[in-house]
Design a protein around this motif. Sequence first.
Motif, PDB file in Angstrom:
ATOM      1  N   ALA A 176       0.823  -1.209   0.000  1.00 55.97           N
ATOM      2  CA  ALA A 176       0.000   0.000   0.000  1.00 55.97           C
ATOM      3  C   ALA A 176       0.857   1.258   0.000  1.00 55.97           C
ATOM      4  CB  ALA A 176      -0.929   0.001   1.217  1.00 55.97           C
ATOM      5  N   THR A 177       1.900   1.276   0.817  1.00 54.13           N
ATOM      6  CA  THR A 177       2.734   2.477   0.917  1.00 54.13           C
ATOM      7  C   THR A 177       3.599   2.670  -0.328  1.00 54.13           C
ATOM      8  OG1 THR A 177       4.352   1.191   2.196  1.00 54.13           O
ATOM      9  CG2 THR A 177       2.797   2.534   3.433  1.00 54.13           C
ATOM     10  N   ILE A 178       4.106   1.586  -0.893  1.00 51.53           N
ATOM     11  CA  ILE A 178       4.926   1.699  -2.102  1.00 51.53           C
ATOM     12  C   ILE A 178       4.071   2.110  -3.301  1.00 51.53           C
ATOM     13  CG2 ILE A 178       6.250   0.350  -3.788  1.00 51.53           C
ATOM     14  CD1 ILE A 178       7.474  -1.140  -1.378  1.00 51.53           C
ATOM     15  N   VAL A 179       2.867   1.557  -3.413  1.00 52.13           N
ATOM     16  CA  VAL A 179       1.954   1.960  -4.489  1.00 52.13           C
ATOM     17  C   VAL A 179       1.645   3.450  -4.385  1.00 52.13           C
ATOM     18  CG1 VAL A 179      -0.437   1.782  -5.297  1.00 52.13           C
ATOM     19  CG2 VAL A 179       0.911  -0.296  -4.919  1.00 52.13           C
ATOM     20  N   ALA A 180       1.329   3.912  -3.169  1.00 53.58           N
ATOM     21  CA  ALA A 180       1.036   5.330  -2.963  1.00 53.58           C
ATOM     22  C   ALA A 180       2.254   6.198  -3.274  1.00 53.58           C
ATOM     23  CB  ALA A 180       0.576   5.570  -1.526  1.00 53.58           C
ATOM     24  N   ALA A 181       3.423   5.774  -2.789  1.00 58.36           N
ATOM     25  CA  ALA A 181       4.649   6.548  -2.985  1.00 58.36           C
ATOM     26  C   ALA A 181       5.017   6.657  -4.457  1.00 58.36           C
ATOM     27  CB  ALA A 181       5.795   5.921  -2.192  1.00 58.36           C
ATOM     28  N   MET A 182       4.954   5.546  -5.168  1.00 56.59           N
ATOM     29  CA  MET A 182       5.300   5.582  -6.586  1.00 56.59           C
ATOM     30  C   MET A 182       4.222   6.277  -7.402  1.00 56.59           C
ATOM     31  SD  MET A 182       7.159   1.862  -7.119  1.00 56.59           S
ATOM     32  CE  MET A 182       7.498   2.219  -8.846  1.00 56.59           C
ATOM     33  N   GLY A 183       2.989   6.170  -6.971  1.00 56.43           N
ATOM     34  CA  GLY A 183       1.913   6.901  -7.628  1.00 56.43           C
ATOM     35  C   GLY A 183       2.068   8.404  -7.485  1.00 56.43           C
ATOM     36  N   LEU A 184       2.734   8.830  -6.409  1.00 55.59           N
ATOM     37  CA  LEU A 184       2.996  10.247  -6.180  1.00 55.59           C
ATOM     38  C   LEU A 184       4.253  10.731  -6.899  1.00 55.59           C
ATOM     39  CD1 LEU A 184       2.179  10.318  -2.370  1.00 55.59           C
ATOM     40  CD2 LEU A 184       0.940  11.586  -4.138  1.00 55.59           C
ATOM     41  N   GLY A 185       4.911   9.820  -7.607  1.00 54.80           N
ATOM     42  CA  GLY A 185       6.067  10.213  -8.401  1.00 54.80           C
ATOM     43  C   GLY A 185       7.413   9.976  -7.772  1.00 54.80           C
ATOM     44  N   MET A 186       7.467   9.222  -6.670  1.00 54.10           N
ATOM     45  CA  MET A 186       8.766   8.927  -6.069  1.00 54.10           C
ATOM     46  C   MET A 186       9.526   7.902  -6.901  1.00 54.10           C
ATOM     47  SD  MET A 186       8.024   8.625  -1.972  1.00 54.10           S
ATOM     48  CE  MET A 186       6.714   9.604  -1.202  1.00 54.10           C
ATOM     49  N   LYS A 187      10.839   8.046  -6.933  1.00 57.16           N
ATOM     50  CA  LYS A 187      11.673   7.025  -7.535  1.00 57.16           C
ATOM     51  C   LYS A 187      11.564   5.746  -6.719  1.00 57.16           C
ATOM     52  CE  LYS A 187      15.109  10.036  -9.698  1.00 57.16           C
ATOM     53  NZ  LYS A 187      16.542  10.416  -9.786  1.00 57.16           N
ATOM     54  N   GLN A 188      11.837   4.620  -7.360  1.00 59.93           N
ATOM     55  CA  GLN A 188      11.686   3.332  -6.681  1.00 59.93           C
ATOM     56  C   GLN A 188      12.499   3.260  -5.396  1.00 59.93           C
ATOM     57  OE1 GLN A 188      12.532   0.122  -9.368  1.00 59.93           O
ATOM     58  NE2 GLN A 188      10.621   0.354 -10.500  1.00 59.93           N
ATOM     59  N   GLU A 189      13.751   3.712  -5.453  1.00 62.60           N
ATOM     60  CA  GLU A 189      14.606   3.635  -4.282  1.00 62.60           C
ATOM     61  C   GLU A 189      14.068   4.495  -3.142  1.00 62.60           C
ATOM     62  OE1 GLU A 189      19.279   4.441  -2.984  1.00 62.60           O
ATOM     63  OE2 GLU A 189      18.665   4.598  -5.090  1.00 62.60           O
ATOM     64  N   THR A 190      13.571   5.687  -3.484  1.00 63.23           N
ATOM     65  CA  THR A 190      13.000   6.579  -2.468  1.00 63.23           C
ATOM     66  C   THR A 190      11.715   5.989  -1.897  1.00 63.23           C
ATOM     67  OG1 THR A 190      13.951   8.566  -3.471  1.00 63.23           O
ATOM     68  CG2 THR A 190      12.032   8.878  -2.060  1.00 63.23           C
ATOM     69  N   ALA A 191      10.879   5.424  -2.768  1.00 62.98           N
ATOM     70  CA  ALA A 191       9.622   4.805  -2.324  1.00 62.98           C
ATOM     71  C   ALA A 191       9.894   3.649  -1.373  1.00 62.98           C
ATOM     72  CB  ALA A 191       8.820   4.320  -3.527  1.00 62.98           C
ATOM     73  N   LEU A 192      10.880   2.826  -1.716  1.00 59.85           N
ATOM     74  CA  LEU A 192      11.251   1.700  -0.857  1.00 59.85           C
ATOM     75  C   LEU A 192      11.754   2.189   0.499  1.00 59.85           C
ATOM     76  CD1 LEU A 192      13.151  -0.969  -3.007  1.00 59.85           C
ATOM     77  CD2 LEU A 192      11.246  -1.397  -1.457  1.00 59.85           C
ATOM     78  N   ARG A 193      12.664   3.155   0.467  1.00 58.55           N
ATOM     79  CA  ARG A 193      13.252   3.650   1.713  1.00 58.55           C
ATOM     80  C   ARG A 193      12.185   4.289   2.588  1.00 58.55           C
ATOM     81  NH1 ARG A 193      17.813   5.073   0.014  1.00 58.55           N
ATOM     82  NH2 ARG A 193      17.151   6.988  -1.010  1.00 58.55           N
ATOM     83  N   PHE A 194      11.328   5.118   1.988  1.00 52.12           N
ATOM     84  CA  PHE A 194      10.287   5.782   2.777  1.00 52.12           C
ATOM     85  C   PHE A 194       9.331   4.759   3.374  1.00 52.12           C
ATOM     86  CE2 PHE A 194       6.585   8.387   3.698  1.00 52.12           C
ATOM     87  CZ  PHE A 194       7.158   9.544   4.212  1.00 52.12           C
ATOM     88  N   SER A 195       8.965   3.751   2.583  1.00 53.87           N
ATOM     89  CA  SER A 195       8.034   2.726   3.052  1.00 53.87           C
ATOM     90  C   SER A 195       8.589   1.950   4.233  1.00 53.87           C
ATOM     91  CB  SER A 195       7.702   1.763   1.907  1.00 53.87           C
ATOM     92  OG  SER A 195       6.952   0.657   2.376  1.00 53.87           O
ATOM     93  N   PHE A 196       9.834   1.498   4.135  1.00 50.53           N
ATOM     94  CA  PHE A 196      10.365   0.629   5.183  1.00 50.53           C
ATOM     95  C   PHE A 196      10.873   1.407   6.384  1.00 50.53           C
ATOM     96  CE2 PHE A 196      10.291  -2.393   1.661  1.00 50.53           C
ATOM     97  CZ  PHE A 196       9.607  -3.423   2.296  1.00 50.53           C
TER      98      PHE A 196
END
Length: 268
Positions: A176-196
Motif C-alpha cells: 500500500a505504501t509503495i503503491v502510494a509513494a510511486m503513484g505520487l512520483g517517487m523514484k523506486q529507491e526513495t519509495a522503498l526507503r520511505f516505506s520501510f
Amino acid sequence: MEELIILLKYIFLGSLQGFTEPIPISSSGHLVIAQELFGIEMSVDDFTFEILMNFASLLAVLAIYRKDLIRLATNSLSYVRIKTEETKKDFQFVLYLLIATIPAGVIGLLFEDTIAAVFRSTKTVAVALIATGIALFFIRNLKGRKNDGDLTWKDAVIVGFAQAIALIPGVSRSGATIVAAMGLGMKQETALRFSFLLFIPISLGLILVKIPDLALGDMWLPYLLAFIFSFGFSYFALKWFMNIMARGNLIYFTIYCLVVGFGFLIFG
C-alpha cells in the motif's frame, strides 16, 4: 510428539510472517489463510506472537537500513545546530516520516480491534489481495522523479493514509505504501526507503502499546524459535524484494496476489 508439533507450528508461522511482512502480499492475510488451510488454531489475536514477530521484522529493517538511519539521525541533529541544505533534506525526510505515521497510529489505536473483527475472513483477504495485485500492476513500470529531498508534507499524508488502509487483513503495508509513494512520483529507491523506514515508528508504537500483554510463560521456546525464523526470513525477503524492485519485476507479485485472491474467492 505434541510438543514437537507445537514447535513446528510456530516455526512455520514465524517463517511465514517474516517472509511475507516486507513483500507486498500481506503478512496478516497469509496468517489468516494459513489458519484456514492447515486448521491452525492459534489466533492472530495472540498479542505475544504479534509483538515478537513485529519486533523480529523491525530488527531486520533496522539491520538493512542502518546506514540510512545513522545518516538521517546525524544530519537531523546537525540541522538543529547548523542549518545546511544537505542536513535540511534529511531533517525534512525524518519529519515527513513522523507525519506519515500519524494516520495509521491514530486509526490503529481507535479502531484496530474493530477492523480486525469485521474484516478478518478469507473472503476479505482474497478481495484485498486482488485489489493489491491490481494496484501493483498499475505502478509496475513507474520510474518516478522525486528523490528524498523532493518530498512534501502532502506526500507524507497520502502515504500515511495508505499505511492506515493496511490495517485491513489482506492489504499489504509495504504494498500500500509503495503503491502510494510511486503513484505520487517517487523514484523506486526513495519509495522503498520511505516505506520501510515508515515501518519503524509504527512498529515501535505497536510494541510499546501492546507490551503489557506480553506473556511468554511455558511458550517461551516456541516463541523464541518463531522470533528467530521471523527475523531471518524478514531479512532475506526484504533484500530479495529490493532486488525485485530494482529489476522492475513487480508483475510477479501482481500475478501471485491475483491467483491467490481469486483462488480463495472462488474456492475458499
